[in-house]
Design a protein around this motif. Sequence first.
Motif, short mmCIF file in Angstrom:
data_model
loop_
_atom_site.label_atom_id
_atom_site.label_comp_id
_atom_site.label_asym_id
_atom_site.label_seq_id
_atom_site.Cartn_x
_atom_site.Cartn_y
_atom_site.Cartn_z
N ASP A 1 42.17 -38.76 -12.97
CA ASP A 1 41.47 -39.98 -12.60
C ASP A 1 42.16 -40.75 -11.48
O ASP A 1 43.39 -40.72 -11.34
CB ASP A 1 41.30 -40.90 -13.81
CG ASP A 1 40.27 -40.36 -14.79
OD1 ASP A 1 39.54 -39.43 -14.41
OD2 ASP A 1 40.19 -40.87 -15.92
N VAL A 3 41.16 -42.78 -20.29
CA VAL A 3 41.34 -42.26 -18.93
C VAL A 3 42.07 -40.92 -18.96
O VAL A 3 42.74 -40.57 -19.94
CB VAL A 3 42.12 -43.26 -18.05
CG1 VAL A 3 41.34 -44.55 -17.90
CG2 VAL A 3 43.51 -43.53 -18.63
N ILE A 16 36.87 -46.48 -11.98
CA ILE A 16 37.42 -45.21 -12.44
C ILE A 16 36.25 -44.42 -13.00
O ILE A 16 35.61 -44.83 -13.97
CB ILE A 16 38.50 -45.39 -13.53
CG1 ILE A 16 39.68 -46.21 -13.01
CG2 ILE A 16 38.98 -44.03 -14.03
CD1 ILE A 16 40.77 -46.44 -14.04
#
Length: 531
Positions: free
Chosen positions: A430, A425, A397
């Motif tokens: 993402d 995140v 990620i």
Amino acid sequence: MEALPSDKERLKILVQRCKLSSGSAVQIQAALDEANKKHQNEIEKYQEKLKVLSWELNMLKESIEDAKPCPVNTVEATNFSSSDSLVQSNIYHLYRGVLQNKDVVRKNLSNNIFCNEESKYCALKKLKSSFRLVPRLNGDNSDCILKPTAVSGYGTENLAVYTEYMEHGDLISRMEDKTLPPLNNYTKLEIALRVIKAIVDIHAMNLLHRDINPSHVLLDKKDFAKLSGLSNVRELAEMMTSNVGLKRYAAPETFEDDANVSKYTEKADIYSFGLLLVFLFTGNAPFSDVVDKQKNPINDLNLMGRIMSKEVDTSKHPATPFTELDTLICNCTIMDSEHRPSATEVMNQIKKLVFERLPAPLTNFPVINAIVTVVNAREIHNGDTFGHQDVRCNLQINSARKQTRFHQNGGVNPVWNQLFEFNDVHLMNDVINFNLRKSGLIWTGDLGCTLLKLQNTIETQSHSLQVNYQGREKGTLTVNVQLIGDVRGWLQHYIVNIGTYFAKLGSKQTNQSLELAPKLERAQEIFARMS
């Protein structure tokens, strides 16, 4: 091959000859020269045989690749109607025309190609490379990459590749075109953002672009940018081919030539992107202030020599309109590649510059962490001719990378059940990229890839993802994703902030607004179901 005498035997022969000729040094030297000449001739003969065998092996590998299904749409060449010849060289010819009611550009080998069979083979191989990697370039930013949409003549020398037609041409042509309004600084930032997004997607798949320069940044009629030049994209390996791409924009470590190979990483693309920023924001080619003794600009070859001898500081460039951008360019173009930022870090810095010039300030969001469990894979590609392949899964990620252990003898159904945590995140931006890899004595490489948008994990934890291998579906990957934190509060922050941005933007459209609109709608739908 007849065995040559050993050094000891050769010396013995020479001593005997020396005695017979009363120790003539001339005769000894002549005998040595004759033996060395014969030895060298034998070496050259077998080197030539090795070269031929290597060539035949490459041709065989290419035939195997051609026998595989084409990873993009195939069409008949007769379906293309040409309206304009754009570029012609001794190797390639580009035409503008219409295919399936769409404006496209066709690229094929030139009819006037003046090169030997080996050069022709290499040109055809590069043309094939431009579409063979397309299935792997399917990340969240894939719309920032100019990918081939169709091919004709697949598996033949009449191969042609078709891509979307970009009305404003490449970045050099656009900036020199006096009939169009000049690019403003905000548009330039958006161009830079789209290019670095494309690089992020390429690097996420363990690939390198290797030829980032202004001629490979193409713009449509709205000046939306796409990165082209996929023919030089390769998978990252311990040793890479040196001297690839436009020399003025190539990273110094790619110059180092040891048997035509070099050790370099994805940071070579970061260096090239830094120099692209120099051109984009100053209008001048990088290092255009470096001159010879007569104060004339030096050519690319001499520039390479000066850079390698450290006569030129690669991190010093003319100022841009933004101090933060000057610092970023400096960091991207330092000689030590290990200290250059990652593509994701560069993207985040450019995003910050873009958002600072938008009417909507972004407040601090609640922190969300993602717990990703890689469970297993089923019926994936079998890349091992002998025995059972050892398989692991790489996941990423942004710049955070993780990997499972190798499942020894996992074969086509490896099991891991390993858990990984990704911190802070972004739920709407993402993407988790998954790449299955094999390790073995016979062959090491890619077994397929897939991805999962984090926005799709908000309401569902378990996911069975279709694995893509060389343009076709091959197997599945099962993962579980648990989001830790105030997800509902995060979505509320997102909706308020992006909604405020659109309200202040009014009727004006930007690249950013077009990207944010569907994400805002998706966030509102999920939030409504959670309320």
